[in-house]
Write a protein that holds these residues in place. Structure first.
Motif, PDB file in Angstrom:
ATOM      1  N   SER A   1       0.848  -1.187   0.000  1.00 48.52           N
ATOM      2  CA  SER A   1       0.000   0.000   0.000  1.00 48.52           C
ATOM      3  C   SER A   1       0.891   1.248   0.000  1.00 48.52           C
ATOM      4  CB  SER A   1      -0.920  -0.004   1.222  1.00 48.52           C
ATOM      5  OG  SER A   1      -0.144   0.000   2.418  1.00 48.52           O
ATOM      6  N   SER A   2       0.304   2.411  -0.235  1.00 46.18           N
ATOM      7  CA  SER A   2       1.099   3.636  -0.350  1.00 46.18           C
ATOM      8  C   SER A   2       0.533   4.720   0.579  1.00 46.18           C
ATOM      9  CB  SER A   2       1.097   4.122  -1.798  1.00 46.18           C
ATOM     10  OG  SER A   2       1.881   5.273  -1.941  1.00 46.18           O
TER      11      SER A   2
ATOM     12  N   CYS B   1     -15.015  -2.223  -4.095  1.00 47.53           N
ATOM     13  CA  CYS B   1     -14.363  -0.982  -3.679  1.00 47.53           C
ATOM     14  C   CYS B   1     -13.836  -0.142  -4.842  1.00 47.53           C
ATOM     15  CB  CYS B   1     -13.234  -1.284  -2.700  1.00 47.53           C
ATOM     16  SG  CYS B   1     -11.939  -2.356  -3.371  1.00 47.53           S
TER      17      CYS B   1
ATOM     18  N   VAL C   1     -11.352  -1.866   2.859  1.00 49.23           N
ATOM     19  CA  VAL C   1     -11.495  -0.531   2.293  1.00 49.23           C
ATOM     20  C   VAL C   1     -12.912   0.000   2.505  1.00 49.23           C
ATOM     21  CG1 VAL C   1     -11.497   0.797   0.151  1.00 49.23           C
ATOM     22  CG2 VAL C   1      -9.672  -0.862   0.593  1.00 49.23           C
TER      23      VAL C   1
ATOM     24  N   SER D   1     -13.813   2.738   7.441  1.00 49.14           N
ATOM     25  CA  SER D   1     -14.209   4.024   8.003  1.00 49.14           C
ATOM     26  C   SER D   1     -15.102   3.859   9.231  1.00 49.14           C
ATOM     27  CB  SER D   1     -14.929   4.869   6.956  1.00 49.14           C
ATOM     28  OG  SER D   1     -16.086   4.191   6.483  1.00 49.14           O
TER      29      SER D   1
ATOM     30  N   GLN E   1      -6.327   4.876   7.391  1.00 47.13           N
ATOM     31  CA  GLN E   1      -6.681   5.545   6.135  1.00 47.13           C
ATOM     32  C   GLN E   1      -6.524   4.598   4.932  1.00 47.13           C
ATOM     33  OE1 GLN E   1      -4.032   9.027   6.468  1.00 47.13           O
ATOM     34  NE2 GLN E   1      -5.849  10.273   6.909  1.00 47.13           N
TER      35      GLN E   1
ATOM     36  N   ARG F   1      -8.585   3.564   2.679  1.00 46.75           N
ATOM     37  CA  ARG F   1      -9.183   3.950   1.394  1.00 46.75           C
ATOM     38  C   ARG F   1      -8.215   4.794   0.565  1.00 46.75           C
ATOM     39  NH1 ARG F   1     -14.237   3.848  -0.752  1.00 46.75           N
ATOM     40  NH2 ARG F   1     -15.138   3.054   1.188  1.00 46.75           N
ATOM     41  N   GLN F   2      -7.362   5.548   1.217  1.00 43.57           N
ATOM     42  CA  GLN F   2      -6.375   6.353   0.514  1.00 43.57           C
ATOM     43  C   GLN F   2      -5.116   5.554   0.170  1.00 43.57           C
ATOM     44  OE1 GLN F   2      -7.912   7.606   3.503  1.00 43.57           O
ATOM     45  NE2 GLN F   2      -9.418   8.534   2.101  1.00 43.57           N
ATOM     46  N   ARG F   3      -4.776   4.596   0.996  1.00 43.30           N
ATOM     47  CA  ARG F   3      -3.505   3.884   0.827  1.00 43.30           C
ATOM     48  C   ARG F   3      -3.592   2.706  -0.123  1.00 43.30           C
ATOM     49  NH1 ARG F   3      -1.298   3.750   7.087  1.00 43.30           N
ATOM     50  NH2 ARG F   3       0.737   3.302   6.131  1.00 43.30           N
TER      51      ARG F   3
ATOM     52  N   THR G   1      -4.946   1.081  -3.516  1.00 48.20           N
ATOM     53  CA  THR G   1      -5.477   1.398  -4.843  1.00 48.20           C
ATOM     54  C   THR G   1      -5.357   0.164  -5.744  1.00 48.20           C
ATOM     55  OG1 THR G   1      -3.335   2.108  -5.738  1.00 48.20           O
ATOM     56  CG2 THR G   1      -4.645   3.771  -4.551  1.00 48.20           C
TER      57      THR G   1
END
Length: 494
Positions: free
Chosen positions: A47-48, A244, A275, A279, A288, A290-292, A294
């Protein structure tokens, strides 16, 4: 030695240790849970920015430390020794009498807590409801999952797939997603669905990934087709549509066998559930996800996954007749029950089909190196029946010769209930399935040792002097403990 399944001891042990607070993905199943856990771990690590991932699997391969991984690397000897001593001293001080697996599980949980990993991928040891890993508090379980269910460990889990599924699905947690993989038995889906509903968990049915055509923009230059199918295979282009993301995730899957498409589907629905629901999950909010996570990071994680001992290809130097050392390619797989043997058999048949279609009629040889655990009521005949004899494609003019080496594996430390089946018993099962098989075996009374495996490999490799290397397939299987012996031999470990 019998196995006393209960959560009382480990709960008492953990009550005297620092509390466990890591967000956890909990995975049960008869077959595939190890592959799924490795896929999930690899995807999370890419992940990023990257997540720090703890992973617990059993049994271990070369060392007990293999079962406790930090970012897919075995925990250091120092960290393991220090934490294990803390756990064992706590067990002694309070007279708990925890089992070896309970102490190992507690050690893993403490290491993950001490290392402050972002997320843990936790594989169930056996069953689910009363497995030591099921001690995680509800609030820290982010997602639960169940891979394929089949008959295994009936003495502890039940005599039917439905009964076994009920034990395994009992890791479901209220209000949390429960990912259910594709199942062989229809009764499993109904029983699991009812149980998950009664607990108040959210059932997520995982769809398998599907094959796709090679796309050079995604996969890079297409490799030339191999003319030697017995020397391994490259990654397969796959895709899957997940809740997602609006578009399919496309990747190259390096794990072999069609069953890995289902395992990948389970892994990706676990990621998708993380994902989608992160939340609203307290332990995961700060990550986080959902941001990390993709499509690109998922694809990278899939392509970099490794899971040794499951349809794994290895090259090793062995002595051939005349004391000439030669390179031999081995397919190693920990198939240990009828279902996993059938999966291995399908893969072997696919290799034979490719080889038979690639040339004119000829003779090919399949040499098995086998050892099995003694685990009644499952019999050696039941485990080996899907594997022997190997199946050639219809209308093939290829002649197939079957050779089988039989030996014992090295007994794993701390698991005195594990016993290997005597080679003479295996010989009876093999002869009943393949009467004309050529068999090599060690004496029943001889304790397993390194020289036995070397001798079996030398015997397996001796056939290559009579033909081309791409006409001889060597398969080492029947137990992960035998695979571990091979890995120790390759690595030079004791």
């Amino acid at each position: 030695m019998s196995i006393d399944l209960t959560l009382d001891r480990i709960r008492k042990l953990l009550s005297h240790l620092p509390p466990y607070t890591r967000p956890t993905i909990h995975i049960a199943g008869t077959n595939g849970k190890g592959s799924v856990s490795s896929l999930v771990s690899s995807i999370l690590r890419t992940s990023s920015p990257p997540l720090k991932v703890g992973r617990f699997n059993s049994p271990h391969l070369i060392s007990v430390r293999d079962s406790i991984a930090l970012d897919d690397k075995p925990v250091s000897p120092e960290t393991y020794a220090t934490t294990r001593e803390l756990v064992e001293e706590t067990d002694r001080q309070h007279g708990i009498g925890a089992s070896n697996f309970e102490r190992l599980t507690s050690t893993a949980l403490m290491i993950f807590e001490q290392e402050q990993v972002d997320i843990v991928v936790l594989e169930v040891g056996m069953g689910g409801r009363l497995d030591a890993t099921n001690v995680i508090p509800d609030e820290f379980v982010a997602v639960s999952a169940l891979t394929s269910v089949d008959l295994d460990h009936q003495a502890f889990l039940g005599d039917t797939p439905g009964a076994i599924a009920k034990e395994k699905a009992a890791i479901a947690r209220p209000g949390k997603p429960f990912v259910l993989g594709p199942q062989k038995y229809p009764e499993v889906e109904e029983i699991v669905s009812n149980l998950v509903g009664s607990v108040g968990a959210q059932l997520v049915r995982a769809r398998p990934a599907i094959r796709r055509e090679w796309d050079e923009e995604i996969d890079g230059p297409k490799p030339s087709s191999s003319q030697a199918p017995f020397r391994g295979a490259g990654p397969r282009p796959v895709e899957i549509l997940l809740p997602c993301f609006p578009d399919p995730v496309r990747a190259s899957l390096p794990l072999h066998g069609d069953h890995q498409l289902s395992n990948l589907g389970v892994a990706l629905h676990i990621i998708s559930s993380l994902v989608v629901y992160s939340s609203g999950s307290a332990p995961c909010k700060a990550l986080q996800l959902r941001q990390r996570i993709t499509s690109d990071t998922i694809s990278c994680g899939i392509s970099s996954v490794s899971w040794p001992g499951r349809l794994s290809w290895h090259s090793i130097m062995v002595s051939a007749p005349g004391d000439i050392s030669k390179q031999m390619t081995i397919l190693a797989d920990g198939a240990h029950n009828p279902a996993s043997s059938a999966t291995l058999a399908d893969y072997v048949s696919s290799l034979l089909s490719v080889a038979a279609a690639a040339s004119s009629p000829r003779e090919m040889t399949v040499t098995y190196i086998l050892s099995l655990s003694d685990s009644p009521p499952k019999t050696p005949l039941q485990t080996l029946a899907p594997l022997l004899p190997p199946v050639l494609p219809a209308a093939s003019f290829t002649v197939l010769k079957v050779r089988v080496a039989l030996l014992r594996f090295t007994l794993p430390d701390g698991m005195p209930w594990i016993k290997s089946v005597p080679p003479s018993t295996l010989r009876e099962a093999v002869y009943s399935l393949v009467p004309d098989a050529e068999i090599w075996s060690t004496p029943d009374e001889e304790a397993p040792n390194r020289k036995q495996l070397i001798a079996a490999l030398q015997w397996a490799g001796s056939v290559s002097s009579c033909g081309k290397d791409d006409e001889n397939l060597v398969v080492l299987a029947g137990s992960l403990y035998l695979v571990a012996d091979l890995y120790r031999l390759i690595s030079g470990a004791d």
